[in-house]
Enzyme design. Structure first.
Site, PDB file in Angstrom:
ATOM      1  N   LYS A  88       0.837  -1.207   0.000  1.00 32.32           N
ATOM      2  CA  LYS A  88       0.000   0.000   0.000  1.00 32.32           C
ATOM      3  C   LYS A  88       0.877   1.265   0.000  1.00 32.32           C
ATOM      4  O   LYS A  88       0.673   2.170  -0.819  1.00 32.32           O
ATOM      5  CB  LYS A  88      -0.949   0.002   1.221  1.00 32.32           C
ATOM      6  CG  LYS A  88      -1.906  -1.189   1.218  1.00 32.32           C
ATOM      7  CD  LYS A  88      -2.829  -1.202   2.402  1.00 32.32           C
ATOM      8  CE  LYS A  88      -2.169  -1.554   3.718  1.00 32.32           C
ATOM      9  NZ  LYS A  88      -1.599  -2.910   3.775  1.00 32.32           N
ATOM     10  N   THR A  89       1.857   1.288   0.879  1.00 36.12           N
ATOM     11  CA  THR A  89       2.743   2.457   0.957  1.00 36.12           C
ATOM     12  C   THR A  89       3.549   2.587  -0.336  1.00 36.12           C
ATOM     13  O   THR A  89       3.727   3.690  -0.871  1.00 36.12           O
ATOM     14  CB  THR A  89       3.735   2.285   2.136  1.00 36.12           C
ATOM     15  OG1 THR A  89       3.002   1.865   3.277  1.00 36.12           O
ATOM     16  CG2 THR A  89       4.479   3.568   2.435  1.00 36.12           C
ATOM     17  N   ASP A 133      -1.106   6.247   6.980  1.00 35.59           N
ATOM     18  CA  ASP A 133      -1.187   4.813   7.201  1.00 35.59           C
ATOM     19  C   ASP A 133      -2.069   4.548   8.432  1.00 35.59           C
ATOM     20  O   ASP A 133      -2.222   5.428   9.281  1.00 35.59           O
ATOM     21  CB  ASP A 133       0.226   4.269   7.439  1.00 35.59           C
ATOM     22  CG  ASP A 133       0.290   2.770   7.227  1.00 35.59           C
ATOM     23  OD1 ASP A 133      -0.644   2.209   6.641  1.00 35.59           O
ATOM     24  OD2 ASP A 133       1.284   2.168   7.652  1.00 35.59           O
ATOM     25  N   THR A 182      -5.545  -1.696   7.336  1.00 32.50           N
ATOM     26  CA  THR A 182      -5.685  -3.146   7.312  1.00 32.50           C
ATOM     27  C   THR A 182      -7.138  -3.507   7.636  1.00 32.50           C
ATOM     28  O   THR A 182      -7.530  -4.656   7.536  1.00 32.50           O
ATOM     29  CB  THR A 182      -4.771  -3.784   8.384  1.00 32.50           C
ATOM     30  OG1 THR A 182      -4.959  -3.062   9.607  1.00 32.50           O
ATOM     31  CG2 THR A 182      -3.319  -3.724   7.976  1.00 32.50           C
ATOM     32  N   ARG A 241       6.478  -8.211   1.458  1.00 27.78           N
ATOM     33  CA  ARG A 241       7.385  -7.836   2.558  1.00 27.78           C
ATOM     34  C   ARG A 241       8.016  -9.077   3.174  1.00 27.78           C
ATOM     35  O   ARG A 241       9.206  -9.081   3.498  1.00 27.78           O
ATOM     36  CB  ARG A 241       6.642  -7.050   3.642  1.00 27.78           C
ATOM     37  CG  ARG A 241       7.598  -6.706   4.803  1.00 27.78           C
ATOM     38  CD  ARG A 241       6.945  -5.937   5.925  1.00 27.78           C
ATOM     39  NE  ARG A 241       6.521  -4.645   5.464  1.00 27.78           N
ATOM     40  CZ  ARG A 241       5.344  -4.110   5.756  1.00 27.78           C
ATOM     41  NH1 ARG A 241       4.481  -4.785   6.479  1.00 27.78           N
ATOM     42  NH2 ARG A 241       5.037  -2.919   5.311  1.00 27.78           N
TER      43      ARG A 241
HETATM   44  P1  ADP Z   1       2.100  -1.994   3.189  1.00 29.80           P
HETATM   45  O1  ADP Z   1       2.138  -0.498   3.129  1.00 29.80           O
HETATM   46  O2  ADP Z   1       0.921  -2.580   2.485  1.00 29.80           O
HETATM   47  O3  ADP Z   1       2.239  -2.520   4.596  1.00 29.80           O
HETATM   48  P2  ADP Z   1       4.621  -1.783   1.790  1.00 29.80           P
HETATM   49  O4  ADP Z   1       4.224  -0.914   0.674  1.00 29.80           O
HETATM   50  O5  ADP Z   1       5.363  -1.132   2.915  1.00 29.80           O
HETATM   51  O6  ADP Z   1       3.353  -2.553   2.392  1.00 29.80           O
HETATM   52  O7  ADP Z   1       5.470  -2.986   1.153  1.00 29.80           O
HETATM   53  C1  ADP Z   1       6.388  -3.765   1.906  1.00 29.80           C
HETATM   54  C2  ADP Z   1       7.594  -4.121   1.094  1.00 29.80           C
HETATM   55  O8  ADP Z   1       7.220  -5.040   0.079  1.00 29.80           O
HETATM   56  C3  ADP Z   1       8.203  -2.919   0.379  1.00 29.80           C
HETATM   57  O9  ADP Z   1       9.462  -2.676   0.919  1.00 29.80           O
HETATM   58  C4  ADP Z   1       8.377  -3.299  -1.064  1.00 29.80           C
HETATM   59  O10 ADP Z   1       9.732  -3.398  -1.387  1.00 29.80           O
HETATM   60  C5  ADP Z   1       7.760  -4.670  -1.185  1.00 29.80           C
HETATM   61  N1  ADP Z   1       6.650  -4.644  -2.144  1.00 29.80           N
HETATM   62  C6  ADP Z   1       5.365  -4.380  -1.858  1.00 29.80           C
HETATM   63  N2  ADP Z   1       4.602  -4.479  -2.948  1.00 29.80           N
HETATM   64  C7  ADP Z   1       5.416  -4.811  -3.948  1.00 29.80           C
HETATM   65  C8  ADP Z   1       5.201  -5.073  -5.352  1.00 29.80           C
HETATM   66  N3  ADP Z   1       3.979  -5.019  -5.882  1.00 29.80           N
HETATM   67  N4  ADP Z   1       6.273  -5.380  -6.127  1.00 29.80           N
HETATM   68  C9  ADP Z   1       7.500  -5.473  -5.555  1.00 29.80           C
HETATM   69  N5  ADP Z   1       7.766  -5.249  -4.253  1.00 29.80           N
HETATM   70  C10 ADP Z   1       6.742  -4.919  -3.459  1.00 29.80           C
END
Ligand code: ADP
Length: 360
Positions: A88-89, A133, A182, A241
């Site tokens: 998401k981030t 977030d 979430t 992640r």
């Molecule tokens: P969330 O915000 O949903 O908790 P993040 O955006 O922080 O998740 O993603 C976590 C890690 O996973 C990031 O460091 C990123 O490198 C990796 N990641 C997430 N989505 C992808 C994607 N679609 N392709 C490649 N790497 C990804």
């Protein structure tokens, strides 16, 4: 794209979420992250091409971005929801990059006082993206401040007391709010209604995760073959992640116990040593399922009871463990609590679901 830091967010899972900025705050000056200091930021995809999977969502976003650019307007407010670690981030960063604007990142728990949210809103420049977030954790006051800001780009403030009270409308530049959560269900109705686009992020397939693994290994200069990438992918619970975290752990193992190259047997050995099973479950997941089977006859049992028995936080169980166990068909949520499925009995090696049920 520069990411500015202002406050450290409680969630340790996203290193690069140490962000946001209130440039009027003298204590915390904006700061640009660099690769040496922040590995997470280096492996984070910065473009739609590098962002693997979520193809339907990416297509929608590409069109929305192109339309916003043609109209020379900021994007509509967006809400992304889904379990942690699904990107998401990262996606918010990709959107900012595509729009050619800066992104300021914060988390609801960091916006406790009205001045936190007012400060960040007033620091925004036209077109910028504000990423919040865990937006379901915003308190009522912060939400009330956000409503007119999101809808009309105004801050409504009151000054003075009793009879002397005055209301002020302060115009804000047009900005885009991207919220991530979430728990979409925990968002208040009025807040949810103010988002123009609401999207759920899906768990990733093994093929997609194998691409994530290979991409990360490439950036980190880790030698890995196809079998090794798939072995890690299949135990990553559909979550990039986790895949990235496992790449690093398995690479350590390969360096010390093998010749440095991650192959299928090396990855499987390493993951067995880390006690991550074929389904990607770790000791906490298995502990949760075993507890329900052995102490509560397979359930149903309340989540608070399970959390207390395991010494875990309810939120960790709900946000981190459960979504994948539900998706994998190992756990069920019922009105009376959590229940394990027959697949859970089989996966954990309990001989016979019905016999086991009769035993208790
Ligand atoms: P969330 O915000 O949903 O908790 P993040 O955006 O922080 O998740 O993603 C976590 C890690 O996973 C990031 O460091 C990123 O490198 C990796 N990641 C997430 N989505 C992808 C994607 N679609 N392709 C490649 N790497 C990804």
């Amino acid at each position: 794209m520069k990411i500015k830091i202002m406050s450290i967010i409680s969630d340790d899972s996203t290193d690069f979420k140490k962000v946001d900025i209130n440039s009027k705050n003298p204590v915390t000056k904006p700061e640009t992250l660099d690769c040496d200091r922040n590995f997470e930021n280096c492996i984070r995809p910065k473009s739609f091409d590098a962002y693997i999977g979520q193809s339907a969502l990416k297509e929608t976003l590409k069109i929305t971005i192109a339309a916003a650019k043609k109209r020379e307007q900021p994007l509509d407010h967006l809400l992304f929801y889904g379990p942690p670690g699904l990107g998401k981030t990262t996606l918010a960063g990709v959107i900012a990059e595509q729009m050619g604007v800066e992104i300021k990142i914060t988390s609801a728990p960091a916006l406790e006082r009205p001045r936190d949210i007012i400060g960040i809103l007033m620091s925004l420049q036209g077109g910028e993206i504000l990423f919040i977030d865990e937006i379901h954790r915003l308190n009522k006051v912060a939400e009330e401040i956000l409503y007119p800001a999101m809808e009309d780009f105004f801050l409504d403030m009151t000054t003075g007391k009793a009879q002397t009270v005055k209301t002020l409308r302060i115009p804000l530049p047009k900005f885009t709010l991207i919220g991530a959560t979430t728990k979409a269900g925990a968002l208040s109705g009025p807040l949810r209604d103010r988002f123009g686009i609401i999207h759920r992020l899906e768990f990733y397939t093994d093929d997609e995760l194998a691409q994530v693994v290979k991409r990360t290994a490439g950036i980190l200069n880790i030698d890995i073959d196809e079998g090794g990438a798939y072995a890690i992918a299949s135990r990553s619970r559909g979550t990039p992640r986790i895949a990235n975290r496992l790449v690093k752990r398995v690479a350590d193992f390969a360096l010390v116990k093998a010749d440095g190259k991650i192959t299928k047997p090396v990855a499987n050995d390493a993951l067995d040593t880390l006690k991550i099973d074929k389904c990607g479950l770790d000791t906490t997941d298995r502990g949760l399922l075993k507890l329900i089977i052995e102490k509560y006859n397979g359930g149903p049992v309340g989540i608070e009871t399970l959390a207390a028995a395991l010494g875990e936080d309810v939120r960790t169980l709900e946000d981190v463990c459960e979504p994948y166990l539900l998706q994998a068909g190992l756990l069920q949520r019922t009105p009376r609590g959590r229940k394990v499925t027959q697949s859970a009995y089989e996966h954990l090696g309990y001989k016979n679901y019905t016999a086991q049920q009769n035993l208790f």
